[in-house]
Design a protein around this motif. Structure first.
Motif, PDB file in Angstrom:
ATOM      1  N   GLY A  27       1.764   4.750 -16.735  1.00 63.39           N
ATOM      2  CA  GLY A  27       1.536   4.263 -15.403  1.00 63.39           C
ATOM      3  C   GLY A  27       1.088   2.870 -15.192  1.00 63.39           C
ATOM      4  N   ARG A  28       0.610   2.146 -16.043  1.00 62.05           N
ATOM      5  CA  ARG A  28       0.577   0.675 -15.845  1.00 62.05           C
ATOM      6  C   ARG A  28       1.811   0.061 -15.664  1.00 62.05           C
ATOM      7  NH1 ARG A  28      -3.985   0.673 -20.423  1.00 62.05           N
ATOM      8  NH2 ARG A  28      -5.660   1.748 -19.129  1.00 62.05           N
ATOM      9  N   GLY A  29       2.791   0.673 -16.465  1.00 58.12           N
ATOM     10  CA  GLY A  29       4.105  -0.009 -16.473  1.00 58.12           C
ATOM     11  C   GLY A  29       4.662   0.199 -15.072  1.00 58.12           C
ATOM     12  N   GLY A  30       4.345   1.345 -14.565  1.00 64.49           N
ATOM     13  CA  GLY A  30       4.852   1.643 -13.161  1.00 64.49           C
ATOM     14  C   GLY A  30       4.168   0.795 -12.091  1.00 64.49           C
ATOM     15  N   CYS A  71       0.851  -1.094   0.075  1.00 64.54           N
ATOM     16  CA  CYS A  71      -0.025  -0.121   0.036  1.00 64.54           C
ATOM     17  C   CYS A  71       1.051   1.244  -0.010  1.00 64.54           C
ATOM     18  CB  CYS A  71      -0.845  -0.163   1.287  1.00 64.54           C
ATOM     19  SG  CYS A  71      -2.295  -1.230   1.045  1.00 64.54           S
ATOM     20  N   SER A  72       1.808   1.102   0.882  1.00 63.62           N
ATOM     21  CA  SER A  72       2.695   2.339   1.035  1.00 63.62           C
ATOM     22  C   SER A  72       3.455   2.738  -0.577  1.00 63.62           C
ATOM     23  CB  SER A  72       3.848   2.016   1.963  1.00 63.62           C
ATOM     24  OG  SER A  72       4.685   3.113   1.968  1.00 63.62           O
ATOM     25  N   ASP A  73       3.961   1.316  -1.036  1.00 65.69           N
ATOM     26  CA  ASP A  73       4.702   1.601  -2.355  1.00 65.69           C
ATOM     27  C   ASP A  73       3.604   2.113  -3.437  1.00 65.69           C
ATOM     28  OD1 ASP A  73       6.797   0.726  -1.346  1.00 65.69           O
ATOM     29  OD2 ASP A  73       6.578  -1.541  -2.031  1.00 65.69           O
ATOM     30  N   LEU A  74       2.220   1.753  -3.396  1.00 69.72           N
ATOM     31  CA  LEU A  74       1.483   2.209  -4.633  1.00 69.72           C
ATOM     32  C   LEU A  74       1.078   3.534  -4.273  1.00 69.72           C
ATOM     33  CD1 LEU A  74      -1.143  -0.811  -4.439  1.00 69.72           C
ATOM     34  CD2 LEU A  74       0.382  -0.310  -6.320  1.00 69.72           C
ATOM     35  N   ASP A  75       0.855   4.083  -3.123  1.00 66.42           N
ATOM     36  CA  ASP A  75       0.491   5.526  -2.496  1.00 66.42           C
ATOM     37  C   ASP A  75       1.601   6.576  -2.918  1.00 66.42           C
ATOM     38  OD1 ASP A  75      -1.458   7.221  -1.312  1.00 66.42           O
ATOM     39  OD2 ASP A  75       0.345   7.441   0.135  1.00 66.42           O
ATOM     40  N   ALA A  76       2.963   5.836  -2.781  1.00 64.85           N
ATOM     41  CA  ALA A  76       3.986   7.003  -3.227  1.00 64.85           C
ATOM     42  C   ALA A  76       3.962   6.951  -4.878  1.00 64.85           C
ATOM     43  CB  ALA A  76       5.261   6.257  -2.902  1.00 64.85           C
ATOM     44  N   GLN A  77       3.322   6.219  -5.561  1.00 64.73           N
ATOM     45  CA  GLN A  77       3.552   6.223  -6.993  1.00 64.73           C
ATOM     46  C   GLN A  77       1.992   6.977  -7.641  1.00 64.73           C
ATOM     47  OE1 GLN A  77       6.084   5.742  -9.109  1.00 64.73           O
ATOM     48  NE2 GLN A  77       7.108   5.457  -7.065  1.00 64.73           N
ATOM     49  N   LEU A  78       1.282   7.342  -7.013  1.00 65.66           N
ATOM     50  CA  LEU A  78       0.000   7.633  -7.542  1.00 65.66           C
ATOM     51  C   LEU A  78      -0.045   8.904  -8.251  1.00 65.66           C
ATOM     52  CD1 LEU A  78      -2.578   7.079  -4.465  1.00 65.66           C
ATOM     53  CD2 LEU A  78      -2.317   5.894  -6.758  1.00 65.66           C
ATOM     54  N   GLN A  79       0.858  10.140  -7.631  1.00 64.77           N
ATOM     55  CA  GLN A  79       1.062  11.292  -8.259  1.00 64.77           C
ATOM     56  C   GLN A  79       1.894  11.070  -9.747  1.00 64.77           C
ATOM     57  OE1 GLN A  79      -0.348  14.207  -7.544  1.00 64.77           O
ATOM     58  NE2 GLN A  79       0.922  15.302  -9.250  1.00 64.77           N
ATOM     59  N   GLU A  80       2.666  10.373  -9.638  1.00 65.09           N
ATOM     60  CA  GLU A  80       3.588  10.076 -10.937  1.00 65.09           C
ATOM     61  C   GLU A  80       2.327   9.542 -11.980  1.00 65.09           C
ATOM     62  OE1 GLU A  80       6.585  10.629 -12.247  1.00 65.09           O
ATOM     63  OE2 GLU A  80       6.920  12.213 -10.735  1.00 65.09           O
ATOM     64  N   TRP A  81       1.705   8.617 -11.566  1.00 66.48           N
ATOM     65  CA  TRP A  81       0.721   8.057 -12.660  1.00 66.48           C
ATOM     66  C   TRP A  81      -0.414   8.919 -13.031  1.00 66.48           C
ATOM     67  CZ3 TRP A  81      -0.268   3.039  -9.025  1.00 66.48           C
ATOM     68  CH2 TRP A  81       0.826   2.461  -9.128  1.00 66.48           C
ATOM     69  N   ARG A  82      -0.753   9.850 -12.100  1.00 68.33           N
ATOM     70  CA  ARG A  82      -1.608  10.944 -12.774  1.00 68.33           C
ATOM     71  C   ARG A  82      -0.934  11.785 -13.784  1.00 68.33           C
ATOM     72  NH1 ARG A  82      -2.070  12.171  -7.111  1.00 68.33           N
ATOM     73  NH2 ARG A  82      -3.445  10.645  -6.019  1.00 68.33           N
ATOM     74  N   ILE A  83       0.490  11.886 -13.467  1.00 69.35           N
ATOM     75  CA  ILE A  83       0.928  12.873 -14.496  1.00 69.35           C
ATOM     76  C   ILE A  83       1.155  12.101 -15.784  1.00 69.35           C
ATOM     77  CG2 ILE A  83       3.115  13.843 -14.877  1.00 69.35           C
ATOM     78  CD1 ILE A  83       3.362  14.777 -11.812  1.00 69.35           C
ATOM     79  N   GLN A  84       1.569  10.997 -15.870  1.00 64.23           N
ATOM     80  CA  GLN A  84       2.158   9.960 -16.656  1.00 64.23           C
ATOM     81  C   GLN A  84       0.819   9.599 -17.632  1.00 64.23           C
ATOM     82  OE1 GLN A  84       4.197   6.942 -14.688  1.00 64.23           O
ATOM     83  NE2 GLN A  84       5.961   8.094 -14.595  1.00 64.23           N
ATOM     84  N   GLY A  85      -0.321   9.295 -16.999  1.00 65.70           N
ATOM     85  CA  GLY A  85      -1.349   8.840 -17.614  1.00 65.70           C
ATOM     86  C   GLY A  85      -1.571   7.194 -17.669  1.00 65.70           C
TER      87      GLY A  85
END
Length: 152
Positions: A92-95, A74-88
């Motif tokens: 983001g799915r690769g992330g 959960c912590s790892d996913l939460d840390a990436q949310l902003q990047e996924w919003r930016i990347q699309g």
């Protein structure tokens, strides 16, 4: 910010994702994506026991996944949310795959479970961090986390 600077910034973000994917693939391959080999390679050392027994169960009921491991995902996913919003969703799915593969690779047991049943990721996140899961699905435009995982 001019268009050249924006393009360079986007290039850097994409380059980081590509490097991260390559690193995750290397880690995933090194851990034996298709299972583990219990053969001794000549080393006479023994493995130290882990803090948590392998039969521990997370709040989701997924055997072998401890509360600490669930929280880590959960912590790892939460840390990436902003990047996924930016990347699309496409990048983001690769992330998402990188995050899950890295998390799963930390334990051969989890790795094997995820390979056999990708929905474990949904079970863990529903029980541990439903808001993070919902935001990840929204950002990545997927109906559940399992459907965003490839290569498992």
């Amino acid at each position: 910010m001019n268009s050249a600077a924006k393009a360079q910034s986007r290039f850097r973000r994409v380059a980081r994702v590509v490097v991260s994917v390559a690193g995750a693939v290397a880690v995933f391959a090194a851990t034996g994506a298709c299972g583990t080999d219990a053969t001794n390679t000549g080393s006479s050392s023994t493995l130290a026991p882990t803090d948590a027994p392998t039969t521990a169960t997370s709040p989701s009921g997924a055997a072998g996944i401890t509360e600490q491991q669930s929280q880590q995902l959960c912590s790892d996913l939460d840390a990436q949310l902003q990047e996924w919003r930016i990347q699309g969703p496409t990048i983001g799915r690769g992330g998402l795959n990188i995050v899950v593969q890295t998390w799963a690779a930390q334990s051969g047991t989890i790795n094997l479970q995820v390979v056999q049943n990708r929905s474990i990721v949904d079970e863990v996140t529903i029980a541990t961090c439903p808001d993070t899961r919902a935001e990840a699905m929204r950002s990545l435009d997927i109906p559940d986390l399992a459907s965003g995982l490839v290569g498992f």
